[in-house]
Scaffold this motif. Structure first.
Motif, mmCIF file in Angstrom:
data_model
loop_
_atom_site.group_PDB
_atom_site.id
_atom_site.type_symbol
_atom_site.label_atom_id
_atom_site.label_comp_id
_atom_site.label_asym_id
_atom_site.label_seq_id
_atom_site.Cartn_x
_atom_site.Cartn_y
_atom_site.Cartn_z
ATOM 1 N N UNK A 157 -53.578 -17.758 -22.533
ATOM 2 C CA UNK A 157 -54.907 -17.922 -21.943
ATOM 3 C C UNK A 157 -55.816 -16.762 -22.340
ATOM 4 N N UNK A 158 -55.283 -15.538 -22.295
ATOM 5 C CA UNK A 158 -56.084 -14.367 -22.660
ATOM 6 C C UNK A 158 -56.489 -14.429 -24.131
ATOM 7 N N UNK A 159 -55.608 -14.956 -24.995
ATOM 8 C CA UNK A 159 -55.948 -15.074 -26.416
ATOM 9 C C UNK A 159 -57.074 -16.085 -26.627
ATOM 10 N N UNK A 160 -57.011 -17.204 -25.895
ATOM 11 C CA UNK A 160 -58.073 -18.207 -26.000
ATOM 12 C C UNK A 160 -59.403 -17.623 -25.525
ATOM 13 N N UNK A 161 -59.379 -16.888 -24.426
ATOM 14 C CA UNK A 161 -60.607 -16.294 -23.897
ATOM 15 C C UNK A 161 -61.180 -15.268 -24.872
ATOM 16 N N UNK A 162 -60.295 -14.462 -25.485
ATOM 17 C CA UNK A 162 -60.759 -13.485 -26.474
ATOM 18 C C UNK A 162 -61.376 -14.188 -27.675
ATOM 19 N N UNK A 163 -60.739 -15.256 -28.122
ATOM 20 C CA UNK A 163 -61.258 -16.008 -29.260
ATOM 21 C C UNK A 163 -62.642 -16.566 -28.965
ATOM 22 N N UNK A 164 -62.839 -17.073 -27.757
ATOM 23 C CA UNK A 164 -64.152 -17.614 -27.389
ATOM 24 C C UNK A 164 -65.214 -16.520 -27.353
ATOM 25 N N UNK A 165 -64.849 -15.341 -26.872
ATOM 26 C CA UNK A 165 -65.790 -14.219 -26.868
ATOM 27 C C UNK A 165 -66.201 -13.846 -28.286
ATOM 28 N N UNK A 166 -65.232 -13.797 -29.188
ATOM 29 C CA UNK A 166 -65.532 -13.401 -30.570
ATOM 30 C C UNK A 166 -66.408 -14.440 -31.263
ATOM 31 N N UNK A 167 -66.122 -15.716 -31.041
ATOM 32 C CA UNK A 167 -66.951 -16.762 -31.642
ATOM 33 C C UNK A 167 -68.369 -16.707 -31.091
ATOM 34 N N UNK A 168 -68.497 -16.398 -29.799
ATOM 35 C CA UNK A 168 -69.819 -16.255 -29.203
ATOM 36 C C UNK A 168 -70.580 -15.099 -29.839
ATOM 37 N N UNK A 169 -69.906 -13.988 -30.070
ATOM 38 C CA UNK A 169 -70.545 -12.828 -30.698
ATOM 39 C C UNK A 169 -70.960 -13.137 -32.131
ATOM 40 N N UNK A 170 -70.121 -13.858 -32.870
ATOM 41 C CA UNK A 170 -70.485 -14.248 -34.236
ATOM 42 C C UNK A 170 -71.698 -15.167 -34.210
ATOM 43 N N UNK A 171 -71.751 -16.039 -33.204
ATOM 44 C CA UNK A 171 -72.901 -16.920 -33.066
ATOM 45 C C UNK A 171 -74.186 -16.180 -32.782
#
Length: 304
Positions: A157-171
């Protein structure tokens, strides 16, 4: 160099705003050294790092304004609260008092730390500490984020949340450079990849281009109607290996994966033959290669 050991030699790559770039290599390949040089944490013995044409090796203060660095070690100041820790770095970056509170609130909200701001660092889980590390790197709103194994040891779950944060930052236009050994997840979020071994780049480029260049064969998976006994798996593997143009047959928990040298008609012939041999095929599909396949093909596991 570390004594007579050359950690990184002849490494050259570039990336742009809005990209997520995976940095991959065996342990000891020189990834952390490269990232620490990029973040101005270590000095290089030769070469340079340019951000928007400015040398961060000659002008490290410029690099520290442009780069947010998340190292592989987590915050270790146990008795300080999350908010105090982030406030310290906001002051270190010389954020004006008039905007400091607003910036900290925004960063804490974005990284999901608002409810934890008064907790001490030693009371946090590893996943929450990783969020604190990311928040610290975001305080000065850098254009480039460098993350060294940020998902190591995190639960799914923490990995999925981190991935979403990073994609948001790239966006939002940030350039993200990330190392990880969880290659399947890098395949999902990266636009480009750089693969390093023994301090040298062995391949790099847009991820789809790298996948096509290093995996020439089509990959397929076959799943039977019911979970077969072990001897049925063995029979299926033997049947596949006896077919022309079939290579690299691998047994997975619920299915068998294999590669085919040829076009789609060869796959159709294979499926037809399996059913003629009495296999009750529930699913037969083409699968996509990922970075793990590329990594195993282009590296040998050698270290500097």
């Amino acid at each position: 160099m570390f004594g007579r050991t050359v950690a990184v030699a002849g490494v050259s790559f570039s990336f742009e705003s809005g990209q997520v770039v995976g940095f991959v290599g065996p342990n000891g390949a020189g990834k952390t050294t490269t990232m620490r040089i990029m973040a101005t944490v270590e000095e290089q013995t030769s070469g340079d790092v340019l951000i928007d044409g400015v040398s961060v090796c000659d002008y490290p203060e410029v690099g520290r304004r442009c780069v947010g660095f998340v190292p592989d070690s987590l915050p270790g100041h146990g008795d300080i609260s999350v908010h105090e820790y982030l406030d310290f770095f906001a002051r270190a970056h010389r954020l004006d008092r008039s905007v400091r509170a607003e910036v900290l609130n925004a960063v804490e909200e974005f990284t999901g730390l608002t409810a934890l701001r008064e907790k001490t660092l030693k009371a946090l889980s590893k996943g929450m500490k990783q969020r604190v590390s990311l928040a610290r790197a975001l305080i000065h709103d850098p254009g480039v984020l460098i993350l060294d194994e940020p998902a190591a040891g995190l639960d799914p779950r923490a990995r999925v949340e981190l991935r979403e944060l990073l994609l948001s930052l790239a966006g939002k236009g940030k350039a993200i450079f990330i190392s990880s050994h969880i290659l399947a997840e890098l395949t999902e979020i990266c636009s480009s990849v750089v693969i390093l071994e023994r301090g040298r780049v062995v391949t790099q480029g847009p991820i789809e281009q790298v996948l096509r260049a290093t995996t020439q064969h089509r990959r397929f998976a076959v799943r039977l109607l019911q979970r077969p006994p072990h001897d049925e798996y063995e029979r299926l593997v033997r049947a596949l290996l006896q077919m022309p143009r079939v290579e690299r047959v691998q047994v997975q928990p619920q299915e068998v994966h294999f590669e085919v040298a040829g076009d789609g008609s060869v796959a159709c012939d294979i499926l037809e033959q399996l059913m003629a041999d009495g296999f009750r095929v529930l699913e037969f599909r083409q699968t996509r290669a990922d970075l793990e396949d590329v990594f195993l093909r282009v590296t040998r596991g050698e270290v500097s």
